[in-house]
Every structure is written in C-alpha cells, then in structure tokens.
Design an enzyme around this catalytic site. Structure first.
Site, PDB file in Angstrom:
ATOM      1  N   LYS A 144      46.111 -28.189   2.553  1.00 11.81           N
ATOM      2  CA  LYS A 144      44.696 -28.084   2.907  1.00 11.81           C
ATOM      3  C   LYS A 144      43.843 -27.737   1.675  1.00 11.81           C
ATOM      4  CE  LYS A 144      43.458 -26.482   7.062  1.00 11.81           C
ATOM      5  NZ  LYS A 144      42.967 -25.665   8.162  1.00 11.81           N
TER       6      LYS A 144
ATOM      7  N   LYS B 150      50.922 -17.624   3.699  1.00 13.89           N
ATOM      8  CA  LYS B 150      50.664 -17.193   5.076  1.00 13.89           C
ATOM      9  C   LYS B 150      51.412 -15.903   5.327  1.00 13.89           C
ATOM     10  CE  LYS B 150      48.318 -18.839   8.570  1.00 13.89           C
ATOM     11  NZ  LYS B 150      47.090 -19.633   8.444  1.00 13.89           N
TER      12      LYS B 150
ATOM     13  N   THR C  66      33.354 -23.768   9.076  1.00 13.48           N
ATOM     14  CA  THR C  66      34.320 -24.764   9.566  1.00 13.48           C
ATOM     15  C   THR C  66      33.602 -25.817  10.411  1.00 13.48           C
ATOM     16  OG1 THR C  66      36.011 -23.065   9.510  1.00 13.48           O
ATOM     17  CG2 THR C  66      36.537 -25.059  10.725  1.00 13.48           C
TER      18      THR C  66
HETATM   19  P1  NAD Z   1      37.757 -19.484  18.942  1.00 16.22           P
HETATM   20  O1  NAD Z   1      38.722 -18.531  19.518  1.00 16.22           O
HETATM   21  O2  NAD Z   1      36.451 -19.010  18.405  1.00 16.22           O
HETATM   22  O3  NAD Z   1      37.398 -20.623  20.038  1.00 16.22           O
HETATM   23  C1  NAD Z   1      38.364 -21.339  20.746  1.00 16.22           C
HETATM   24  C2  NAD Z   1      37.640 -22.054  21.898  1.00 16.22           C
HETATM   25  O4  NAD Z   1      38.553 -22.928  22.545  1.00 16.22           O
HETATM   26  C3  NAD Z   1      37.105 -21.121  22.960  1.00 16.22           C
HETATM   27  O5  NAD Z   1      35.863 -21.641  23.410  1.00 16.22           O
HETATM   28  C4  NAD Z   1      38.146 -21.221  24.073  1.00 16.22           C
HETATM   29  O6  NAD Z   1      37.619 -20.900  25.352  1.00 16.22           O
HETATM   30  C5  NAD Z   1      38.483 -22.665  23.954  1.00 16.22           C
HETATM   31  N1  NAD Z   1      39.748 -23.061  24.533  1.00 16.22           N
HETATM   32  C6  NAD Z   1      40.946 -22.431  24.497  1.00 16.22           C
HETATM   33  N2  NAD Z   1      41.859 -23.153  25.148  1.00 16.22           N
HETATM   34  C7  NAD Z   1      41.227 -24.266  25.595  1.00 16.22           C
HETATM   35  C8  NAD Z   1      41.632 -25.392  26.337  1.00 16.22           C
HETATM   36  N3  NAD Z   1      42.884 -25.528  26.728  1.00 16.22           N
HETATM   37  N4  NAD Z   1      40.707 -26.335  26.609  1.00 16.22           N
HETATM   38  C9  NAD Z   1      39.433 -26.228  26.192  1.00 16.22           C
HETATM   39  N5  NAD Z   1      38.982 -25.188  25.494  1.00 16.22           N
HETATM   40  C10 NAD Z   1      39.877 -24.215  25.209  1.00 16.22           C
HETATM   41  O7  NAD Z   1      38.580 -20.293  17.835  1.00 16.22           O
HETATM   42  P2  NAD Z   1      38.010 -21.135  16.619  1.00 16.22           P
HETATM   43  O8  NAD Z   1      37.918 -20.249  15.427  1.00 16.22           O
HETATM   44  O9  NAD Z   1      36.820 -21.917  17.038  1.00 16.22           O
HETATM   45  O10 NAD Z   1      39.237 -22.103  16.348  1.00 16.22           O
HETATM   46  C11 NAD Z   1      39.427 -23.297  17.099  1.00 16.22           C
HETATM   47  C12 NAD Z   1      40.470 -24.151  16.391  1.00 16.22           C
HETATM   48  O11 NAD Z   1      40.029 -24.417  15.058  1.00 16.22           O
HETATM   49  C13 NAD Z   1      41.854 -23.522  16.226  1.00 16.22           C
HETATM   50  O12 NAD Z   1      42.812 -24.568  16.277  1.00 16.22           O
HETATM   51  C14 NAD Z   1      41.815 -22.944  14.833  1.00 16.22           C
HETATM   52  O13 NAD Z   1      43.117 -22.828  14.266  1.00 16.22           O
HETATM   53  C15 NAD Z   1      41.022 -24.024  14.130  1.00 16.22           C
HETATM   54  N6  NAD Z   1      40.399 -23.586  12.876  1.00 16.22           N
HETATM   55  C16 NAD Z   1      39.478 -22.569  12.858  1.00 16.22           C
HETATM   56  C17 NAD Z   1      38.889 -22.201  11.659  1.00 16.22           C
HETATM   57  C18 NAD Z   1      37.829 -21.140  11.596  1.00 16.22           C
HETATM   58  O14 NAD Z   1      37.256 -20.930  10.498  1.00 16.22           O
HETATM   59  N7  NAD Z   1      37.480 -20.472  12.682  1.00 16.22           N
HETATM   60  C19 NAD Z   1      39.262 -22.840  10.454  1.00 16.22           C
HETATM   61  C20 NAD Z   1      40.187 -23.875  10.506  1.00 16.22           C
HETATM   62  C21 NAD Z   1      40.752 -24.234  11.721  1.00 16.22           C
END
Ligand code: NAD
Length: 425
Positions: A102, A114, A198
C-alpha cells in the site's frame, strides 16, 4: 514459483489469502527473480512479547503482543496496532505485507509493519487498556522509532491509545517524540485532514477512473456500502462533485432513493442517532441490505467490511466502476468475473491509501515541527492519489492486466528495484 508465506489462512475466500494470490500473479507478470521473490515473501522482523498487566481486580493477567516488520526497504515500517481477541502472528504477518504494497503504490517512503495485542478491549476498563498499551510500548521500545517503525491505530485502537504510546515512548527517551506514532489527537501533533483522508482518496480515485471510463460525474449515480468514517466522507465528497448518491448503508440496513439521498442530512441524522442510520427517512429501506451491491448504478463503493463481493453475487453487479474503500471487499474468485464483465475495479491498496498518505503527512509535520493547513494537506494528498492512480492505470495498459494486478505490479516493482539498488549481503 511456489509462494507459501505469508498467506496463513487457507480459506480461498479469505481476503488475506486473496491478496497473496494477486501478489503471485503480479510477481509472475513482472518476471520477478526467485531471489528477490524470496526476500519479499519473508518478513524482516517478528517480535512476540508477554505483557503481564495488573487488572482492576488486583489479579495479574498476561497478554501476548506482536509486532511484525514485513519490509523496511523503502524506509521505516508503517502500520497499525490491532487490539483484538483473535489476533495472531500469521494474520499480523499478512497485514504487514499488505502495508508494504500500500505504501509503495502511493510512493510514500515507508515499508510495511503491523502490530497486534491479543485482548478484548470491549471487556476491559480504560485503565486496563492504558496499562496494556503502555506495557506494549515499553516492550517494543527498540522496535518502534520515527526512523524505524511508526505505528498507528487499527481495529480496537484509536487516537487515545496513540497518545499513551507517544507519551510512554517519549518518557523512555527523555524527550517528546511525537513522530513515533501517527493517528494522534490533533493537540498532540495529529494532522488536519486525517479524518476525511481515506474517503477523500476514494473520491479522487473514483473521479480519475470516471474520466478514463468517460462517465460524466454530473450524470452518474453511486451506491455506497458502509456509512462510517470512509463511507460517509466518500459519499459527501462524491456528492459535492456532482454524483447522485442513490443508496447508502450501515449495519442497520441499506437505504435507497432513486432521486438521490441528501448526504449532509444523512450524516446529521446518524450523528444524532447513536451513530446509526436506523429509521432514516430520506430513503426507503431495502428488504435485503446486500441488494445495494446489485443496484443499477454507475459507481459502487464498498466501504464497510471485507469479502462482500463474492462468486455468490458478482454476476448480479451492474456498476461500471467499483472503488474499494474497504480493505479486501472483493474475493479473488469474484475478481476474475469482474474482469470478464468489463467492470473497472480500483483496488483497496490504491483507493483507500489516502489514509496512510495523510498519516505520512502527520509524520512529516511532526519532524518539521510545523503544522500544515487543511487546504495544504488536501491538495498534497489529492496529488499523490491522482499520480498513484495514473501510474497504476499506465501499468494496467502496459502489462494488459486489470487495475488490481497493476497496483501490485507498481508496488512490487518499486520495492524490488529499490532492494536491487541497495543490495544485500
Ligand atoms: P467505521 O467503523 O467507521 O465504519 C464502518 C461502517 O460499516 C459502519 O457504518 C458500519 O455500520 C458499517 N457496516 C459494518 N458491517 C456492515 C455490513 N455488513 N453491511 C453494511 N455496512 C456495514 O470503519 P471505517 O474506518 O469507515 O472503515 C471501513 C473500511 O475501510 C474497513 O474495511 C477499513 O479497514 C477500511 N479502511 C479504513 C481506513 C480509515 O482511515 N478509516 C483506511 C483504510 C481502509
């Protein structure tokens, strides 16, 4: 070329296994030599420690702490710390490798790392979590360092834990070292723009892809799965750039409105409703939330959890473009079908790298001792994301491969070339 490590989990639909399958394809296309291949498949360092913590009931409990540096070829390792009951060495090894690719794909000068602590933070008091974080930091004193290995939050940890890490490390060094960790609270040297970074990178990737596919953003529709940090920011920023967001979802269900959902209203609703969209009146609730993925839209943004686009539903996907906000939302088997259908998929290691890019900016600002404006952070991260998209797109044409394999090609090529220049023993 037999590739075994670090793909510990044998479930073919597992996202980490999927990542390794793609790594293999890219390595073959690149014609990577066996020697360099062997260097890249083995983590540079693996540390496991036992952390005895006095719990609130006065009893001592021992926790296992792990830190893996997959590669420090491009620079100090970068990667989050996960507090989870089931975290284990093989998982951390695979996630560390993921970070290497990445960082390389967006061309920031970091290797991949990690960490994990096997614990259940939901069942622990604030004091117990703090003691555990501080003990982990002390145990990793020789591993962490602004020029060696820079941790960040991951599942189960956040700015609060990063503040404790920074404080414990600083106390041990006898000076304030805020560049040892990113994802800190703003007052401790966190960066402006990190919260939305992000989702913003997802928006930049989506617009760049739409330009290539000749989709006019002002006539395009979009569905976004997940309305947390990534999904809600991506929705808001895409809406601002003209797209009609016709569906959003979270753990409470999926909400659809053909005329477009007002994203600011949806965010305000969620924020005043315990963080959930349950009961949101700006759209109709779908009977099955997974229908969101199958809507007839131009752009689909999975931004919730891994493994949601699989061989079981990929046939029904109608979007022309998928932009992966989440990590690992598409299984390797579904990938082949996406390609056959002619759908462009901007892969996770590119599309959601805006977060690690602004973490890098946090480290740069801490080292400069100077705070950038949000405008400067956004401008610079937009440029990095757009350049990365263009490089990957060029590689996809040059090697005649989908964007996902092209992203791995760009990343592996960069690390392999740097390794060759630096030389081994
Ligand atoms: P978050 O916890 O803020 O939000 C997750 C969202 O997904 C919530 O709205 C939750 O209700 C919803 N959710 C959970 N299960 C679900 C399902 N089965 N169907 C529909 N919605 C569902 O998390 P985030 O930080 O937004 O991260 C989301 C994804 O992005 C993850 O895979 C994370 O690894 C990835 N990611 C996040 C970042 C970051 O900076 N936050 C960076 C890179 C990757």
């Amino acid at each position: 070329m037999a590739y075994i490590e670090p793909a510990p989990i044998k479930d073919a639909e597992n996202p980490l296994e999927s990542m390794m399958e793609r790594f293999n394809l890219a390595a073959e296309k690149l014609g990577l030599s066996d020697e360099v291949y062997n260097v890249l498949k083995n983590p540079a360092k693996q540390v496991i420690v036992s952390l005895p913590i006095t719990m609130d009931n006065g009893k001592i409990q021992v926790f296992e702490g792990i830190r893996v540096i997959h590669s420090n070829i491009l620079g100090p390792a970068k990667g989050g710390i996960r507090f989870a009951p089931d975290v284990h060495l093989d998982e951390v090894k695979a996630l560390a490798a993921w970070m290497t690719w990445k960082c390389a794909v967006v061309d920031i000068p970091y290797g991949g790392g990690k960490g994990g602590v096997r614990c259940n933070p939901r069942e622990m008091s604030k004091g117990e979590i703090e003691r555990l974080m501080r003990a982990y930091t002390l145990a990793m004193l020789d591993v962490f360092g602004p020029d060696k290995d820079i941790p960040a939050p991951d599942m189960g940890t956040g700015p609060r834990e990063m503040a404790w890490l920074m404080d414990e490390y600083s106390k041990a060094k006898g000076m304030t070292v805020n560049s040892v960790v990113t994802g800190k609270p703003l007052v401790l040297g966190g960066s402006l723009g990190r919260t939305e970074a992000t989702g913003r990178g997802v928006m930049v990737s989506a617009l760049a892809a739409m330009q290539k596919l000749k989709i006019n953003p002002f006539q395009a529709t979009c569905a976004v799965q997940g309305f947390g940090n990534v999904g809600s920011w991506a929705s808001l920023l895409l809406e601002e750039r003209g797209l009609k967001i016709v569906a959003i979802s979270d753990i409470s269900g999926a909400y659809h409105n053909e005329n477009g959902i007002n994203i600011q209203e949806a965010i305000a609703y969620r924020d005043g409703n315990n963080g959930t969209l349950e009961g949101f009146k700006g759209a109709e609730k779908l009977n099955d939330p997974m229908e969101l993925l199958e809507l007839d839209v131009d752009v689909l943004v999975p931004a919730a959890v891994e493994d949601v686009i699989t061989i079981h539903n990929v046939d029904k996907i109608k979007a022309k473009l998928i932009v992966e906000g989440a990590n690992g939302p598409t299984s390797a088997k579904a990938d082949a079908i996406i390609n056959e259908k002619g759908i462009m998929a901007v892969p996770d290691i590119l599309a959601n790298a805006g977060g690690v890019t602004v973490s890098y900016f946090e480290w740069v600002q801490n080292r400069l001792g100077y705070k950038w404006t949000a405008e400067r952070v956004n401008r610079r991260s937009d440029r990095i994301m757009k350049d990365a998209f263009d490089h990957v797109y060029e590689a996809s044409i040059k090697y005649d491969v989908p964007m996902r394999i092209a992203a791995y090609i760009v990343a592996i090529d960069k690390v392999a070339k740097t390794y060759t220049f630096r030389g081994g023993f």
